[in-house]
Enzyme design. Structure first.
Site, PDB file in Angstrom:
ATOM      1  N   ASP A 228       0.866  -1.171   0.000  1.00 17.43           N
ATOM      2  CA  ASP A 228       0.000   0.000   0.000  1.00 17.43           C
ATOM      3  C   ASP A 228       0.913   1.235   0.000  1.00 17.43           C
ATOM      4  O   ASP A 228       2.117   1.139   0.262  1.00 17.43           O
ATOM      5  CB  ASP A 228      -0.959  -0.005   1.198  1.00 17.43           C
ATOM      6  CG  ASP A 228      -2.167   0.900   0.937  1.00 17.43           C
ATOM      7  OD1 ASP A 228      -2.112   1.737   0.006  1.00 17.43           O
ATOM      8  OD2 ASP A 228      -3.177   0.792   1.667  1.00 17.43           O
TER       9      ASP A 228
HETATM   10  C1  BGC Z   1      -5.078   3.270   0.049  1.00 17.95           C
HETATM   11  C2  BGC Z   1      -5.124   2.352  -1.147  1.00 17.95           C
HETATM   12  C3  BGC Z   1      -4.886   3.144  -2.408  1.00 17.95           C
HETATM   13  C4  BGC Z   1      -3.562   3.871  -2.284  1.00 17.95           C
HETATM   14  C5  BGC Z   1      -3.221   4.705  -3.493  1.00 17.95           C
HETATM   15  C6  BGC Z   1      -3.853   4.156   0.075  1.00 17.95           C
HETATM   16  O1  BGC Z   1      -4.032   5.187   0.995  1.00 17.95           O
HETATM   17  O2  BGC Z   1      -5.141   2.507   1.244  1.00 17.95           O
HETATM   18  O3  BGC Z   1      -6.377   1.705  -1.210  1.00 17.95           O
HETATM   19  O4  BGC Z   1      -4.916   2.303  -3.533  1.00 17.95           O
HETATM   20  O5  BGC Z   1      -3.622   4.743  -1.168  1.00 17.95           O
HETATM   21  O6  BGC Z   1      -4.030   5.824  -3.577  1.00 17.95           O
END
Ligand code: BGC
Length: 734
Positions: A228
């Site tokens: 993530d």
């Molecule tokens: C989220 C993800 C997301 C990523 C990119 C993170 O804060 O948990 O679900 O894909 O950011 O935006």
């Protein structure tokens, strides 16, 4: 992973270590649209790689796209094929916007009703989440876009999400939280995103047992594992645990590479900051990985494997150009993207953006996912009835919650616009109370997010009084109409949980005041998940319409006036605050950075069955304008139940046949009273009869034992053919 002899292996052989490292750590997208970006290597026919957020629609920076209904609304249709169609449409839009991969679907189970991201997920039930997840993965990848299932695993709350350890036993992981991920792997998902949280003390990006062990070795996942955003914690442990790609790989800090501390903010902003990772932590798979390889702490083969897994998926979806490039070429850097983005609507490189078909699909899903919780016969509304539309935000479509799933549409229809264009009788409007402001982590972060470029925005906000709304005025207006339709809703964002299951502001007062008039009151709820509805016995009808996306007004009008049957069923239990299994600080939000999953497998309806407690509205509940009778249920194969269903009403309608398993009470361990094992959405004309086969999920028939693995208990299961977890129509023995 075996890449021996493959084209990808040949490519890897042609790469220096420096080039390999460029393929396992994100960089800044020079075009500025992607959420995650890898540069290309032109000499080897490797184009740039752009990954973009879902799961509600495509969130390409500065660009617009179709805002589809929230995932929980899709789940309420209980229709994996609609999940597939939405996902395929999102993927076509991603392609039109020059993107190669979608950061969707999100499949975490809804353990905590307060979780700020419940709208991005499907259900409290693993079978619903698994079948919808498989549908979404299939849809995305049918368009040659790589799907990323997220967030692996036990990421069930936003409070303290970056530090909390989910303390959860093997049985619970296997029977509940891992299942949708496994279903995604079985559907061929190309990529899995690790969660921010820890599981049993270990950060998911470092979790060798769950990543290398369960995901890769045991399930045979041969795609790549991505962190993530800013969720890569270490270099050596992560690389050796099976993490293949660090994202975003570049710092999002301020000019002096500073990441603000939560206590530099106040109130809600401070809470949101506490839910965000340190945005300066980047580059752990850069030079640090090279040094780790030199030091012998990570093997050079492991780096090859990382690259091979990423390129392998790109090759699988035709995203590499290696067959036509000369390995003797001179230029190393790909200057052109593999996919060029469309300027506006229409298609590019096989993609499609904001097409009539996508708009229709967004509306169909929003209507099909609408759950009729109550109806005393007031619905559907007669065409000629005079109606008043009341609610703080009736001038705007409810697009979604805040955070990485935010999508900016080209067009949207508010409840007022949708009802006005459908109603034949007079329509009046009163807000009643001031608008409830939206909530988003992007309002807190000064340096991320961009305003989409202007486009032919046809958002309808017509006819809403802007000034001085008051409950008294709303009541006055309501008394002049045949039907009052009151729209209420919650506000949620990624990085923060809801403080309570009550509707924010004085929305409950507004509903109560309107319900106290002589006018029939219909309430439409736009929420991310369960909310309390304290006035529910005082109103004529309640529709749960979730976050319906850009087609909000048109979709709800079609249900209110009976053009469409409210076909949704609850994918989550609605119950009063304090009665959920997570209503205990140790369990949620946890103490000392630890959330104890002590309820085990008893989440959602399993908990309410065990506690013998009456939920407000049970899992699977939802009424229809039609009426269905079930008969002649039989077991036609080991795992297939056949049932005959008749629509006994004089109008067409939709139903969801639900099959639960009641395990034998001779089991040596406590098992749920019932578990959903299969379901089938059906559409029946007036008077029509259909014989329907429902396949049962093999895992719902057994239980997981730490010693023996998946185990079938001796004794007889009872099969329940039902219309909700509390509305069993036929029982038979298995
Ligand atoms: C989220 C993800 C997301 C990523 C990119 C993170 O804060 O948990 O679900 O894909 O950011 O935006």
């Amino acid at each position: 992973m075996d890449t021996a002899g493959s084209l990808v292996e040949t490519v890897i052989d042609g790469l220096t270590r420096e080039k390999k490292l460029r393929l396992v750590r994100g960089q800044t997208d020079p075009e500025g649209t992607a959420t995650g970006y890898l540069p290309g290597i032109d000499r080897l026919g490797i184009p740039e790689y752009r990954l973009v957020d879902g799961p509600l629609g495509v969130r390409a920076e500065g660009r617009r796209a179709t805002a589809f209904p929230a995932s929980i609304a899709v789940a309420a249709t209980f229709d994996p094929d609609l999940a597939r169609r939405k996902a395929a449409a999102m993927a076509r839009e991603a392609r039109a916007l020059g993107q190669d991969g979608l950061l969707a679907p999100g499949v975490n189970l809804i353990r905590v009703p307060h979780c700020g991201r419940n709208f991005e997920y499907y259900s409290e039930d693993p079978v619903v989440a698994s079948r919808l997840a498989a549908g979404a993965v299939t849809g995305i990848q049918s368009e040659d876009v790589v799907a990323t299932v997220k967030h692996y695993v036990a990421n069930n709350q936003e409070t303290n999400r970056i530090a909390v350890s989910s303390e959860v036993d093997d049985r619970t992981l296997r029977e509940c939280y891992l299942r949708p991920f496994r279903a995604a792997v079985e559907a061929g998902v190309g990529s899995v995103m690790t969660a921010y949280n820890r599981v049993n003390g270990v950060h998911m990006s470092d979790h060798a047992d769950l990543v290398d062990g369960v995901l890769k070795d045991e399930w045979g996942f041969d795609g790549y594992v991505i962190s993530d955003w800013y969720g890569t914690e270490t270099t050596v442990a992560a690389a050796n645990a099976g993490l293949d790609l660090e994202m975003p790989g570049v710092s999002a800090g301020t000019a002096d590479d500073h990441w603000p501390a939560a206590d530099e903010f106040e109130g809600e902003a401070a809470e949101i900051m506490r839910g965000l990772p340190d945005g300066t932590r980047a580059g752990l798979f850069g030079d640090a990985l090279s040094r780790a390889i030199d030091a012998g702490n990570v093997s050079a083969d492991r780096l090859d494997e990382m690259v091979g897994r990423i390129l392998g998926q790109r090759d699988r979806f035709g995203q590499l150009d290696v067959r036509t490039r000369s390995v003797d070429g001179t230029s190393d850097d790909a200057t052109a993207s593999g996919r060029k983005s469309a300027e506006h609507t229409g298609s590019s490189d096989g993609g499609e953006l904001d097409t009539p078909a996508h708009r229709r699909l967004a509306e169909t899903i929003a209507a099909r996912g609408t759950v009729m919780l109550e109806n005393d016969g007031t619905l559907p509304i007669a065409d000629e009835a005079t109606v008043t539309i009341i609610g703080p935000n009736v001038g705007d479509a409810t697009l979604g919650g805040g955070g990485s799933s935010e999508t900016t549409p080209f067009r949207s229809t508010s409840p007022v616009a949708g009802i006005r264009s459908r109603a034949a009788g007079a329509v009046t409007v009163a807000r009643g109370i001031d608008p409830i402001p939206s909530l988003s982590l992007f309002d807190v972060l000064p340096f991320v997010g961009g305003e989409p470029e202007s486009a032919d925005d046809s958002t309808e906000t017509v006819g809403v009084d802007a000034d001085d709304p008051s409950i008294e005025t709303a009541v006055d207006v309501a008394t002049t109409a045949d039907v009052a339709i009151v729209f209420v809703g919650d506000r949620t964002t990624e990085a923060k949980d809801r403080d309570s299951l009550r509707l924010p502001g004085t929305q409950d007062d507004l509903v109560e005041a309107v319900a106290a008039t002589a006018t029939d009151t219909v309430v439409v709820v736009n929420s991310s998940g369960p909310v309390e509805l304290p006035w529910r016995e005082d109103v004529a009808a309640i529709l749960e319409a979730w976050y319906p996306g850009q087609a909000d007004g048109d979709a709800i009008a079609s249900v209110l006036y009976g053009d469409r049957d409210p076909a949704g069923r609850l994918p989550v239990t609605f119950a009063p605050e304090g009665t959920y299994p997570t209503s205990d600080e140790r369990r949620y939000p946890g103490v000392d950075d630890t959330a104890h999953y002590e309820e085990g497998v008893f989440i959602g309806y399993r908990h309410f069955d065990r506690a013998d407690a009456e939920p407000t509205y049970p899992f699977g509940h939802g009424t229809s304008y039609a009426e269905f009778s079930y008969r002649e249920a039989t077991l036609v194969a080991d795992r297939t139940v056949r049932v005959t269903v008749t629509n006994v009403a004089d109008r067409a309608g939709r139903d969801v046949i639900q099959v639960y398993i009641r395990p034998p009470d001779t089991s040596p361990v406590e098992r749920p009273t019932r578990e959903l094992a299969g379901f089938e959405p059906i559409a029946l004309d007036a008077g029509e009869t259909q014989t329907v086969d429902i396949d049962l999920d093999p895992h719902s028939l057994g239980r997981y034992d730490a010693e023996t693995g998946w185990t079938i208990d001796a004794g007889t299961d009872t099969i329940e053919v039902a219309r909700s977890a509390r509305d069993v129509r036929i029982r038979l023995n298995k």
